[in-house]
Design a protein around this motif. Structure first.
Motif, PDB file in Angstrom:
ATOM      1  N   MET A 154       0.854  -1.180   0.000  1.00 18.80           N
ATOM      2  CA  MET A 154       0.000   0.000   0.000  1.00 18.80           C
ATOM      3  C   MET A 154       0.896   1.238   0.000  1.00 18.80           C
ATOM      4  O   MET A 154       1.994   1.211   0.521  1.00 18.80           O
ATOM      5  CB  MET A 154      -0.889   0.009   1.226  1.00 18.80           C
ATOM      6  CG  MET A 154      -1.932  -1.055   1.263  1.00 18.80           C
ATOM      7  SD  MET A 154      -3.464  -0.328   1.779  1.00 18.80           S
ATOM      8  CE  MET A 154      -4.573  -1.455   1.033  1.00 18.80           C
ATOM      9  N   HIS A 155       0.352   2.282  -0.576  1.00 21.57           N
ATOM     10  CA  HIS A 155       1.095   3.534  -0.626  1.00 21.57           C
ATOM     11  C   HIS A 155       0.121   4.706  -0.608  1.00 21.57           C
ATOM     12  O   HIS A 155      -1.073   4.537  -0.833  1.00 21.57           O
ATOM     13  CB  HIS A 155       1.986   3.596  -1.874  1.00 21.57           C
ATOM     14  CG  HIS A 155       1.206   3.577  -3.146  1.00 21.57           C
ATOM     15  ND1 HIS A 155       0.785   2.417  -3.749  1.00 21.57           N
ATOM     16  CD2 HIS A 155       0.753   4.588  -3.932  1.00 21.57           C
ATOM     17  CE1 HIS A 155       0.130   2.710  -4.854  1.00 21.57           C
ATOM     18  NE2 HIS A 155       0.093   4.027  -4.988  1.00 21.57           N
ATOM     19  N   SER A 156       0.661   5.871  -0.318  1.00 21.97           N
ATOM     20  CA  SER A 156      -0.132   7.100  -0.284  1.00 21.97           C
ATOM     21  C   SER A 156       0.790   8.268  -0.614  1.00 21.97           C
ATOM     22  O   SER A 156       1.975   8.245  -0.277  1.00 21.97           O
ATOM     23  CB  SER A 156      -0.735   7.289   1.106  1.00 21.97           C
ATOM     24  OG  SER A 156      -1.362   8.539   1.213  1.00 21.97           O
ATOM     25  N   TYR A 157       0.237   9.272  -1.289  1.00 24.05           N
ATOM     26  CA  TYR A 157       0.991  10.478  -1.614  1.00 24.05           C
ATOM     27  C   TYR A 157       0.156  11.701  -1.255  1.00 24.05           C
ATOM     28  O   TYR A 157      -1.060  11.623  -1.134  1.00 24.05           O
ATOM     29  CB  TYR A 157       1.336  10.524  -3.114  1.00 24.05           C
ATOM     30  CG  TYR A 157       2.191   9.378  -3.570  1.00 24.05           C
ATOM     31  CD1 TYR A 157       3.541   9.320  -3.231  1.00 24.05           C
ATOM     32  CD2 TYR A 157       1.660   8.343  -4.317  1.00 24.05           C
ATOM     33  CE1 TYR A 157       4.336   8.267  -3.643  1.00 24.05           C
ATOM     34  CE2 TYR A 157       2.445   7.282  -4.732  1.00 24.05           C
ATOM     35  CZ  TYR A 157       3.781   7.252  -4.386  1.00 24.05           C
ATOM     36  OH  TYR A 157       4.557   6.200  -4.785  1.00 24.05           O
ATOM     37  N   ASP A 158       0.827  12.828  -1.100  1.00 20.54           N
ATOM     38  CA  ASP A 158       0.127  14.082  -0.829  1.00 20.54           C
ATOM     39  C   ASP A 158      -0.367  14.672  -2.139  1.00 20.54           C
ATOM     40  O   ASP A 158       0.106  15.705  -2.612  1.00 20.54           O
ATOM     41  CB  ASP A 158       1.048  15.064  -0.106  1.00 20.54           C
ATOM     42  CG  ASP A 158       1.378  14.616   1.301  1.00 20.54           C
ATOM     43  OD1 ASP A 158       0.659  13.759   1.841  1.00 20.54           O
ATOM     44  OD2 ASP A 158       2.355  15.133   1.871  1.00 20.54           O
ATOM     45  N   THR A 159      -1.315  13.952  -2.755  1.00 23.56           N
ATOM     46  CA  THR A 159      -1.880  14.381  -4.034  1.00 23.56           C
ATOM     47  C   THR A 159      -3.361  14.046  -4.088  1.00 23.56           C
ATOM     48  O   THR A 159      -3.854  13.210  -3.338  1.00 23.56           O
ATOM     49  CB  THR A 159      -1.205  13.656  -5.221  1.00 23.56           C
ATOM     50  OG1 THR A 159      -1.384  12.243  -5.068  1.00 23.56           O
ATOM     51  CG2 THR A 159       0.272  13.984  -5.313  1.00 23.56           C
ATOM     52  N   ILE A 160      -4.036  14.715  -4.972  1.00 22.82           N
ATOM     53  CA  ILE A 160      -5.370  14.306  -5.388  1.00 22.82           C
ATOM     54  C   ILE A 160      -5.163  13.603  -6.722  1.00 22.82           C
ATOM     55  O   ILE A 160      -4.558  14.161  -7.640  1.00 22.82           O
ATOM     56  CB  ILE A 160      -6.309  15.513  -5.540  1.00 22.82           C
ATOM     57  CG1 ILE A 160      -6.465  16.202  -4.183  1.00 22.82           C
ATOM     58  CG2 ILE A 160      -7.662  15.076  -6.099  1.00 22.82           C
ATOM     59  CD1 ILE A 160      -7.165  17.539  -4.253  1.00 22.82           C
ATOM     60  N   ASP A 161      -5.605  12.349  -6.801  1.00 20.88           N
ATOM     61  CA  ASP A 161      -5.375  11.527  -7.990  1.00 20.88           C
ATOM     62  C   ASP A 161      -6.682  11.293  -8.728  1.00 20.88           C
ATOM     63  O   ASP A 161      -7.682  10.937  -8.110  1.00 20.88           O
ATOM     64  CB  ASP A 161      -4.813  10.156  -7.604  1.00 20.88           C
ATOM     65  CG  ASP A 161      -3.562  10.243  -6.749  1.00 20.88           C
ATOM     66  OD1 ASP A 161      -2.967  11.329  -6.679  1.00 20.88           O
ATOM     67  OD2 ASP A 161      -3.194   9.211  -6.163  1.00 20.88           O
ATOM     68  N   ILE A 162      -6.644  11.476 -10.031  1.00 21.09           N
ATOM     69  CA  ILE A 162      -7.766  11.104 -10.886  1.00 21.09           C
ATOM     70  C   ILE A 162      -7.253   9.956 -11.746  1.00 21.09           C
ATOM     71  O   ILE A 162      -6.260  10.096 -12.452  1.00 21.09           O
ATOM     72  CB  ILE A 162      -8.220  12.280 -11.767  1.00 21.09           C
ATOM     73  CG1 ILE A 162      -8.578  13.477 -10.886  1.00 21.09           C
ATOM     74  CG2 ILE A 162      -9.405  11.862 -12.641  1.00 21.09           C
ATOM     75  CD1 ILE A 162      -8.734  14.774 -11.643  1.00 21.09           C
ATOM     76  N   VAL A 163      -7.911   8.812 -11.636  1.00 26.80           N
ATOM     77  CA  VAL A 163      -7.460   7.596 -12.317  1.00 26.80           C
ATOM     78  C   VAL A 163      -8.588   7.098 -13.204  1.00 26.80           C
ATOM     79  O   VAL A 163      -9.728   6.988 -12.749  1.00 26.80           O
ATOM     80  CB  VAL A 163      -7.079   6.501 -11.293  1.00 26.80           C
ATOM     81  CG1 VAL A 163      -6.533   5.275 -12.002  1.00 26.80           C
ATOM     82  CG2 VAL A 163      -6.088   7.038 -10.273  1.00 26.80           C
TER      83      VAL A 163
END
Length: 66
Positions: free
Chosen positions: A1-10
């Motif tokens: 699992m991972h997480s970033y300080d972003t808003i992601d649109i996939v």
């Protein structure tokens, strides 16, 4: 699992992909599906032998503790 300080649109362009979330829920995404994530813990898994093509848009975001 991972997480970033972003808003992601996939968006799923081709095939299928599983999106596993930190609460243990897994969502099966298929061609045409779109997901928006806001810094959530997650993992990707291709559940088939077929090719899966995803498109991503990442927008930087500042994470704040509440």
């Amino acid at each position: 699992m991972h997480s970033y300080d972003t808003i992601d649109i996939v968006f799923v362009i081709e095939g299928e992909v599983d999106l596993e979330q930190s609460d243990g829920v897994t969502a099966r995404l298929r061609r045409g599906d779109v997901v928006v994530q806001n810094g959530t813990m997650h993992a990707w898994n291709n559940p088939t032998d077929a090719r899966c093509v995803l498109g991503f848009v990442f927008c930087g975001a500042n994470r704040t503790d509440s």
